[in-house]
Design a protein around this motif. Sequence first.
Motif, mmCIF file in Angstrom:
data_model
loop_
_atom_site.group_PDB
_atom_site.id
_atom_site.type_symbol
_atom_site.label_atom_id
_atom_site.label_comp_id
_atom_site.label_asym_id
_atom_site.label_seq_id
_atom_site.Cartn_x
_atom_site.Cartn_y
_atom_site.Cartn_z
ATOM 1 N N ALA A 41 -3.651 2.529 -10.611
ATOM 2 C CA ALA A 41 -3.307 1.120 -10.845
ATOM 3 C C ALA A 41 -2.830 0.410 -9.582
ATOM 4 C CB ALA A 41 -2.220 1.026 -11.924
ATOM 5 N N ASP A 42 -2.628 1.144 -8.503
ATOM 6 C CA ASP A 42 -1.994 0.569 -7.325
ATOM 7 C C ASP A 42 -3.008 -0.115 -6.410
ATOM 8 O OD1 ASP A 42 0.374 1.607 -8.231
ATOM 9 O OD2 ASP A 42 0.271 3.404 -6.988
ATOM 10 N N GLY A 43 -2.624 -1.297 -5.917
ATOM 11 C CA GLY A 43 -3.410 -1.988 -4.916
ATOM 12 C C GLY A 43 -3.108 -1.458 -3.527
ATOM 13 N N PRO A 44 -3.700 -2.056 -2.483
ATOM 14 C CA PRO A 44 -3.602 -1.501 -1.124
ATOM 15 C C PRO A 44 -2.187 -1.431 -0.570
ATOM 16 C CG PRO A 44 -4.701 -3.656 -1.125
ATOM 17 C CD PRO A 44 -4.616 -3.217 -2.542
ATOM 18 N N VAL A 45 -1.333 -2.423 -0.864
ATOM 19 C CA VAL A 45 0.025 -2.416 -0.307
ATOM 20 C C VAL A 45 0.830 -1.242 -0.862
ATOM 21 C CG1 VAL A 45 2.218 -3.674 -0.210
ATOM 22 C CG2 VAL A 45 0.076 -4.899 0.126
ATOM 23 N N ARG A 196 3.918 -13.274 -7.029
ATOM 24 C CA ARG A 196 4.485 -13.228 -5.684
ATOM 25 C C ARG A 196 5.535 -14.307 -5.436
ATOM 26 N NH1 ARG A 196 1.497 -10.210 -2.058
ATOM 27 N NH2 ARG A 196 -0.586 -9.577 -2.725
ATOM 28 N N THR A 197 5.248 -15.526 -5.849
ATOM 29 C CA THR A 197 6.040 -16.678 -5.417
ATOM 30 C C THR A 197 6.925 -17.196 -6.548
ATOM 31 O OG1 THR A 197 4.426 -18.324 -6.142
ATOM 32 C CG2 THR A 197 4.093 -17.336 -3.959
ATOM 33 N N PRO A 198 7.958 -17.981 -6.213
ATOM 34 C CA PRO A 198 8.742 -18.638 -7.264
ATOM 35 C C PRO A 198 7.883 -19.494 -8.193
ATOM 36 C CG PRO A 198 9.944 -18.722 -5.196
ATOM 37 C CD PRO A 198 8.575 -18.171 -4.876
ATOM 38 N N GLU A 216 4.590 -7.608 -3.323
ATOM 39 C CA GLU A 216 5.269 -8.549 -2.435
ATOM 40 C C GLU A 216 6.606 -8.004 -1.975
ATOM 41 O OE1 GLU A 216 5.737 -12.095 -0.220
ATOM 42 O OE2 GLU A 216 3.998 -11.107 -1.118
ATOM 43 N N ILE A 217 7.332 -7.346 -2.865
ATOM 44 C CA ILE A 217 8.635 -6.789 -2.493
ATOM 45 C C ILE A 217 8.464 -5.574 -1.584
ATOM 46 C CG2 ILE A 217 10.636 -5.546 -3.439
ATOM 47 C CD1 ILE A 217 10.590 -7.607 -5.739
#
Length: 242
Positions: A41-45, A196-198, A216-217
């Motif tokens: 399930a994990d993306g590249p980051v 990712r963003t507010p 993002e974190i």
Amino acid sequence: MSKLFIPYVMGNKNFIQNVKTLSEAGADIIEIGIPFSDPVADGPVIMEAGNKAIQEGMNIQIILDELTKHQQQIKSDYVLMTYYNIINHYGEDAFFEACERAGVYGLIIPDLPYELVEQIKARHQGSSIKVISLVAMTTADERINKIAATAEGFIYTVTMNATTGENGKFHPQLKEKIQRLKDIANVPVVAGFGIRTPDHVSDIAEVADGVVIGSEIVRRFENDSLDHTVNYLHSIRNTLDQ
């Protein structure tokens, strides 16, 4: 009512300090990723962070030992995001016992379908560990009803048909699916993947009971100063509190 902030952190050599930072910044529940060589399930980051953690020598035992040692200093609940191969290799009974000693609130096991999750829950009925249910955008209504009926802790709704880290490309039926879940579930319904963003948070929180933010974190802990990362965390917490 304040919405749940569920940030994700990779179980790397700095994870305890990162967990404490997240807790102090207002996280309700912290998701700790157990590094695994073959994630689905994990993306590249997050995949890169997991590979780096493995190279650092991190493993499930070190993570559990560190949580056991530091649990009284962590204000937030925390869950482990892991794959069943790790649990099976550790020994299922021993794994649940070790998680209880480490103060773990729950487990997210993304490679297990609903039927196998229910079997694990049945085998560990006396455990305090909650096994968290995931719902995909492709999940049929009949299956959603079954998942919601037995869900523990919270329901994790995946915002898109993709891996983690896609930027705000939410499924067009996401809010409808979350609302349907909320109408029948007895636990909070949160959303994750690509948030990712507010602005993303504000949009999703119109209907969801909270958000999960992962890539993002992880990226910010790796690349940004601590002050900038903490400012970002506060921006998410403040958005959820509005």
